[in-house]
Design a protein around this motif. Structure first.
Motif, PDB file in Angstrom:
ATOM      1  N   VAL A   8     -20.483  20.453   0.804  1.00 41.78           N
ATOM      2  CA  VAL A   8     -20.782  21.280   1.971  1.00 41.78           C
ATOM      3  C   VAL A   8     -20.135  20.567   3.148  1.00 41.78           C
ATOM      4  CG1 VAL A   8     -22.602  22.313   3.376  1.00 41.78           C
ATOM      5  CG2 VAL A   8     -22.977  21.952   0.920  1.00 41.78           C
ATOM      6  N   ILE A   9     -19.105  21.196   3.720  1.00 39.30           N
ATOM      7  CA  ILE A   9     -18.305  20.524   4.740  1.00 39.30           C
ATOM      8  C   ILE A   9     -18.202  21.392   5.982  1.00 39.30           C
ATOM      9  CG2 ILE A   9     -16.034  19.539   5.273  1.00 39.30           C
ATOM     10  CD1 ILE A   9     -15.714  19.135   2.205  1.00 39.30           C
ATOM     11  N   GLY A  10     -18.438  20.793   7.117  1.00 41.13           N
ATOM     12  CA  GLY A  10     -18.259  21.490   8.381  1.00 41.13           C
ATOM     13  C   GLY A  10     -19.338  21.154   9.383  1.00 41.13           C
ATOM     14  N   PRO A  11     -18.981  21.163  10.668  1.00 43.93           N
ATOM     15  CA  PRO A  11     -19.931  20.776  11.705  1.00 43.93           C
ATOM     16  C   PRO A  11     -21.094  21.746  11.866  1.00 43.93           C
ATOM     17  CG  PRO A  11     -17.925  21.617  12.686  1.00 43.93           C
ATOM     18  CD  PRO A  11     -17.674  21.506  11.212  1.00 43.93           C
ATOM     19  N   ASN A  12     -20.955  22.972  11.409  1.00 45.69           N
ATOM     20  CA  ASN A  12     -22.038  23.944  11.552  1.00 45.69           C
ATOM     21  C   ASN A  12     -22.958  24.020  10.339  1.00 45.69           C
ATOM     22  OD1 ASN A  12     -21.340  24.759  14.147  1.00 45.69           O
ATOM     23  ND2 ASN A  12     -19.849  26.215  13.374  1.00 45.69           N
ATOM     24  N   ALA A  13     -22.614  23.359   9.253  1.00 41.23           N
ATOM     25  CA  ALA A  13     -23.409  23.463   8.027  1.00 41.23           C
ATOM     26  C   ALA A  13     -24.812  22.894   8.193  1.00 41.23           C
ATOM     27  CB  ALA A  13     -22.700  22.768   6.874  1.00 41.23           C
ATOM     28  N   ASN A  14     -24.961  21.940   9.086  1.00 44.46           N
ATOM     29  CA  ASN A  14     -26.282  21.343   9.298  1.00 44.46           C
ATOM     30  C   ASN A  14     -26.733  21.564  10.743  1.00 44.46           C
ATOM     31  OD1 ASN A  14     -28.540  20.011   8.313  1.00 44.46           O
ATOM     32  ND2 ASN A  14     -27.803  18.014   8.957  1.00 44.46           N
ATOM     33  N   ASP A  15     -26.342  22.688  11.316  1.00 44.25           N
ATOM     34  CA  ASP A  15     -26.636  23.004  12.715  1.00 44.25           C
ATOM     35  C   ASP A  15     -27.443  24.294  12.782  1.00 44.25           C
ATOM     36  OD1 ASP A  15     -26.668  23.637  15.413  1.00 44.25           O
ATOM     37  OD2 ASP A  15     -24.527  23.300  15.704  1.00 44.25           O
ATOM     38  N   LEU A  34     -26.987  23.861   5.034  1.00 47.99           N
ATOM     39  CA  LEU A  34     -27.211  22.703   4.174  1.00 47.99           C
ATOM     40  C   LEU A  34     -28.655  22.675   3.659  1.00 47.99           C
ATOM     41  CD1 LEU A  34     -26.175  20.077   2.921  1.00 47.99           C
ATOM     42  CD2 LEU A  34     -26.806  18.916   5.052  1.00 47.99           C
ATOM     43  N   GLU A  35     -29.622  22.928   4.530  1.00 46.81           N
ATOM     44  CA  GLU A  35     -31.024  22.932   4.097  1.00 46.81           C
ATOM     45  C   GLU A  35     -31.275  24.010   3.039  1.00 46.81           C
ATOM     46  OE1 GLU A  35     -32.802  23.494   7.903  1.00 46.81           O
ATOM     47  OE2 GLU A  35     -33.150  21.364   8.215  1.00 46.81           O
ATOM     48  N   GLY A  36     -30.648  25.178   3.202  1.00 45.87           N
ATOM     49  CA  GLY A  36     -30.800  26.252   2.229  1.00 45.87           C
ATOM     50  C   GLY A  36     -30.264  25.866   0.866  1.00 45.87           C
ATOM     51  N   ILE A  37     -29.117  25.211   0.851  1.00 41.64           N
ATOM     52  CA  ILE A  37     -28.538  24.758  -0.418  1.00 41.64           C
ATOM     53  C   ILE A  37     -29.432  23.702  -1.065  1.00 41.64           C
ATOM     54  CG2 ILE A  37     -26.570  23.529  -1.437  1.00 41.64           C
ATOM     55  CD1 ILE A  37     -24.808  25.030   0.637  1.00 41.64           C
ATOM     56  N   LYS A  38     -30.031  22.850  -0.243  1.00 34.27           N
ATOM     57  CA  LYS A  38     -30.920  21.803  -0.763  1.00 34.27           C
ATOM     58  C   LYS A  38     -32.167  22.389  -1.430  1.00 34.27           C
ATOM     59  CE  LYS A  38     -29.646  17.944   2.221  1.00 34.27           C
ATOM     60  NZ  LYS A  38     -30.099  17.040   3.307  1.00 34.27           N
ATOM     61  N   THR A  39     -32.533  23.623  -1.096  1.00 34.71           N
ATOM     62  CA  THR A  39     -33.692  24.232  -1.748  1.00 34.71           C
ATOM     63  C   THR A  39     -33.348  24.715  -3.156  1.00 34.71           C
ATOM     64  OG1 THR A  39     -33.285  26.494  -0.934  1.00 34.71           O
ATOM     65  CG2 THR A  39     -34.622  25.021   0.472  1.00 34.71           C
ATOM     66  N   LYS A  40     -32.059  24.797  -3.477  1.00 39.20           N
ATOM     67  CA  LYS A  40     -31.634  25.310  -4.787  1.00 39.20           C
ATOM     68  C   LYS A  40     -31.031  24.250  -5.701  1.00 39.20           C
ATOM     69  CE  LYS A  40     -32.811  29.482  -3.822  1.00 39.20           C
ATOM     70  NZ  LYS A  40     -33.992  30.056  -4.437  1.00 39.20           N
ATOM     71  N   LEU A  41     -30.578  23.148  -5.130  1.00 40.42           N
ATOM     72  CA  LEU A  41     -29.933  22.095  -5.922  1.00 40.42           C
ATOM     73  C   LEU A  41     -30.538  20.742  -5.586  1.00 40.42           C
ATOM     74  CD1 LEU A  41     -26.189  23.089  -5.498  1.00 40.42           C
ATOM     75  CD2 LEU A  41     -27.501  23.252  -7.586  1.00 40.42           C
ATOM     76  N   ASP A  49     -20.543  16.469   4.471  1.00 36.95           N
ATOM     77  CA  ASP A  49     -19.769  15.747   5.468  1.00 36.95           C
ATOM     78  C   ASP A  49     -19.513  16.685   6.634  1.00 36.95           C
ATOM     79  OD1 ASP A  49     -18.073  13.074   5.740  1.00 36.95           O
ATOM     80  OD2 ASP A  49     -16.973  14.720   6.679  1.00 36.95           O
ATOM     81  N   LYS A  50     -19.732  16.189   7.834  1.00 39.71           N
ATOM     82  CA  LYS A  50     -19.508  17.001   9.035  1.00 39.71           C
ATOM     83  C   LYS A  50     -18.046  17.442   9.129  1.00 39.71           C
ATOM     84  CE  LYS A  50     -20.513  16.973  13.942  1.00 39.71           C
ATOM     85  NZ  LYS A  50     -21.008  16.181  15.069  1.00 39.71           N
ATOM     86  N   GLY A  51     -17.132  16.625   8.649  1.00 36.31           N
ATOM     87  CA  GLY A  51     -15.716  17.002   8.598  1.00 36.31           C
ATOM     88  C   GLY A  51     -14.984  16.843   9.916  1.00 36.31           C
ATOM     89  N   CYS A  52     -15.539  17.370  10.986  1.00 31.53           N
ATOM     90  CA  CYS A  52     -14.920  17.277  12.305  1.00 31.53           C
ATOM     91  C   CYS A  52     -15.978  17.565  13.354  1.00 31.53           C
ATOM     92  CB  CYS A  52     -13.753  18.258  12.436  1.00 31.53           C
ATOM     93  SG  CYS A  52     -14.258  19.994  12.373  1.00 31.53           S
ATOM     94  N   ASP A  53     -15.663  17.230  14.567  1.00 27.36           N
ATOM     95  CA  ASP A  53     -16.552  17.551  15.675  1.00 27.36           C
ATOM     96  C   ASP A  53     -16.163  18.895  16.262  1.00 27.36           C
ATOM     97  OD1 ASP A  53     -18.114  15.201  15.721  1.00 27.36           O
ATOM     98  OD2 ASP A  53     -16.535  14.135  16.784  1.00 27.36           O
ATOM     99  N   LEU A  54     -17.113  19.529  16.904  1.00 31.34           N
ATOM    100  CA  LEU A  54     -16.801  20.690  17.721  1.00 31.34           C
ATOM    101  C   LEU A  54     -16.336  20.142  19.057  1.00 31.34           C
ATOM    102  CD1 LEU A  54     -19.903  22.874  16.859  1.00 31.34           C
ATOM    103  CD2 LEU A  54     -17.592  23.087  15.969  1.00 31.34           C
TER     104      LEU A  54
END
Length: 134
Positions: A8-15, A34-41, A49-54
Motif C-alpha cells: 500500500v503506497i502513497g501519502p493518502n493511503a493512511n490519511d 490502510l486501516e481498511g486493508i488491515k481489517t482484512k489481512l 510506505d508513504k512513497g512521497c510527500d504532498l
C-alpha cells in the motif's frame, strides 16, 4: 486473504482527512485505506510506505530558469495518445514557463492529448547556476 503480501503506497493511503473530500462536515468515524486493508489481512502481509510527500503546503525552489532545450528556455514536451510512446506523436511543444499540470479535473496536458492512456517525453538540459561539493 490468499495474497502473500500487499503493498500500500502513497501519502493518502493512511490519511483519513483526505477521504472527507470538499464541502464536508466532520464524520463520526473515518477509516483510512490502510486501516481498511488491515481489517482484512494480517499486518505481517501488508507493506506500507508513504512513497512521497504532498507538496501543496510546502515551499519549493524552482530551477526552471536553469533549463534549456536546443538553446531555448524550458523543455520540449512530446505527447502520444498511447501509453508506449509509439507511432506518430500528437503534438510537440516548447514549454518556456514553469507548469503544474494534472489530468485531475479534466485538464489536458496539450491540445489533442487524451486525458487517459497517453504518454509523454520531456527533454531538457539542466545547467546549475552554481556547483557545490559535499
Amino acid at each position: 486473504k490468499k495474497l502473500n503480501k500487499i503493498a500500500v503506497i502513497g501519502p493518502n493511503a493512511n490519511d483519513e482527512v483526505m477521504l472527507w473530500g470538499n464541502y464536508n462536515g466532520t464524520p463520526i468515524e473515518t477509516i483510512s485505506i490502510l486501516e481498511g486493508i488491515k481489517t482484512k489481512l494480517p499486518e505481517k502481509k501488508i507493506f506500507y510506505d508513504k512513497g512521497c510527500d504532498l507538496v501543496e503546503d510546502k515551499v519549493t525552489e524552482s530551477y526552471f530558469s536553469q533549463l534549456t532545450f536546443e538553446g531555448k528556455p524550458g523543455f520540449k514536451a512530446t505527447y502520444w495518445n498511447n501509453p508506449d510512446r509509439e507511432g506518430q506523436p500528437v503534438v510537440s511543444q516548447q514549454i518556456s514557463s514553469a507548469i503544474k499540470k494534472t489530468t485531475a479535473g479534466q485538464h489536458e496536458f496539450a491540445s489533442g492529448v487524451k486525458l487517459e492512456g497517453f504518454s509523454a517525453l520531456f527533454e531538457t538540459e539542466f545547467v546549475p547556476e552554481k556547483t557545490e561539493e559535499l
